[in-house]
Enzyme design. Structure first.
Site, mmCIF file in Angstrom:
data_model
loop_
_atom_site.group_PDB
_atom_site.id
_atom_site.type_symbol
_atom_site.label_atom_id
_atom_site.label_comp_id
_atom_site.label_asym_id
_atom_site.label_seq_id
_atom_site.Cartn_x
_atom_site.Cartn_y
_atom_site.Cartn_z
ATOM 1 N N CYS A 188 0.826 -1.205 0.000
ATOM 2 C CA CYS A 188 0.000 0.000 0.000
ATOM 3 C C CYS A 188 0.870 1.269 0.000
ATOM 4 C CB CYS A 188 -0.995 -0.063 1.144
ATOM 5 S SG CYS A 188 -2.490 0.850 0.777
ATOM 6 N N HIS A 222 -3.361 -5.228 1.784
ATOM 7 C CA HIS A 222 -2.656 -5.469 3.057
ATOM 8 C C HIS A 222 -2.643 -6.954 3.420
ATOM 9 C CE1 HIS A 222 -2.204 -1.297 4.596
ATOM 10 N NE2 HIS A 222 -3.204 -1.069 3.762
ATOM 11 N N GLU A 264 -0.829 -8.496 5.373
ATOM 12 C CA GLU A 264 -0.544 -8.666 6.807
ATOM 13 C C GLU A 264 -1.812 -8.640 7.644
ATOM 14 O OE1 GLU A 264 -0.048 -6.080 5.010
ATOM 15 O OE2 GLU A 264 -0.565 -4.253 6.094
HETATM 16 N N1 GLN Z 1 -3.731 6.325 1.157
HETATM 17 C C1 GLN Z 1 -2.403 6.034 1.586
HETATM 18 C C2 GLN Z 1 -1.369 6.818 0.792
HETATM 19 O O1 GLN Z 1 -1.715 7.441 -0.161
HETATM 20 C C3 GLN Z 1 -2.105 4.560 1.475
HETATM 21 C C4 GLN Z 1 -3.078 3.770 2.315
HETATM 22 C C5 GLN Z 1 -2.508 2.564 2.995
HETATM 23 O O2 GLN Z 1 -1.287 2.362 3.087
HETATM 24 N N2 GLN Z 1 -3.392 1.764 3.509
HETATM 25 O O3 GLN Z 1 -0.229 6.844 1.114
#
Ligand code: GLN
Length: 198
Positions: free
Chosen positions: A84, A175, A177
């Site tokens: 992410c 995610h 994890e």
């Molecule tokens: N929205 C976050 C970003 O732009 C990422 C979201 C996340 O890591 N769950 O960095």
């Protein structure tokens, strides 16, 4: 006596975000997680995880503490897994808005790309990892808009790549994890193994 190898020491960038969940997942697959907050802590580690969280916050910290370049150097030559926000940090190009990144994975990624209403969701989608479809937890997830030739797509969500690998780097827009299934972390450990044997 059979030789029992020492657990792999794998760093988890612990500036902000869900690094504790990654540490727990790494333990479950038999690795030893190590929290990383300073550049010099990277040196002895076999591999690194860049967790989810807020990529802008991580970026600010990295720049403020002269950590950006050391991280870029480490990630250029050691196995790394970004999830992410971590995937956003690794990308070659970041949109919405444009922001600085390590530029190590040949993808264009758009932040917060799945809209307000459905910005977080759990779904099951096919993957090329052995064992069938995979549960995926998306939280304000980015969307990979473009991948370069050297990028292998390991899973997709409605056609969008969500789990990819390029050489020694893996990235997920979801995610793993936060699910019970440990296949993604196991695949990363396998990557660390193969990098060691080169
Ligand atoms: N929205 C976050 C970003 O732009 C990422 C979201 C996340 O890591 N769950 O960095």
């Amino acid at each position: 006596m059979p030789h029992i190898p020492a657990p792999k020491r794998i760093g988890v960038l612990a500036i902000q975000g869900d690094y504790a969940a990654h540490a727990a997942a790494l333990e479950e697959v038999g690795a030893e997680p190590v929290a990383v907050r300073k550049p010099e802590e990277l040196e002895p580690l076999e591999a690194l995880v860049l967790p989810g969280g807020e990529s802008t916050t991580m970026l600010k910290f990295l720049e403020k503490h002269q950590f950006f370049q050391a991280l870029q150097r480490y990630c250029a030559s050691n196995p790394v897994f970004g999830t992410c926000a971590g995937a956003i940090l690794l990308a070659r190009e970041v949109l919405n808005p444009t922001q600085r990144s390590l530029g190590l994975v040949d993808v264009t990624i758009q932040r917060n790309a799945y809209g307000r209403q459905i910005d977080s969701s759990i779904l099951t989608a096919p993957t090329s990892l052995p064992g069938g479809p995979l549960e995926m937890v998306f939280i304000r997830a980015p969307r990979i808009l473009k991948v370069g030739h050297g990028v292998e797509v390991l899973a997709r969500r409605d056609g969008d790549p969500v789990l990819i690998r390029q050489g020694h780097i893996m990235a997920a827009t979801f995610h793993p994890e936060l699910s019970h299934d440990r296949r993604v972390h196991s695949a990363f450990l396998a990557l660390v193994d193969s990098a060691n044997r080169r």
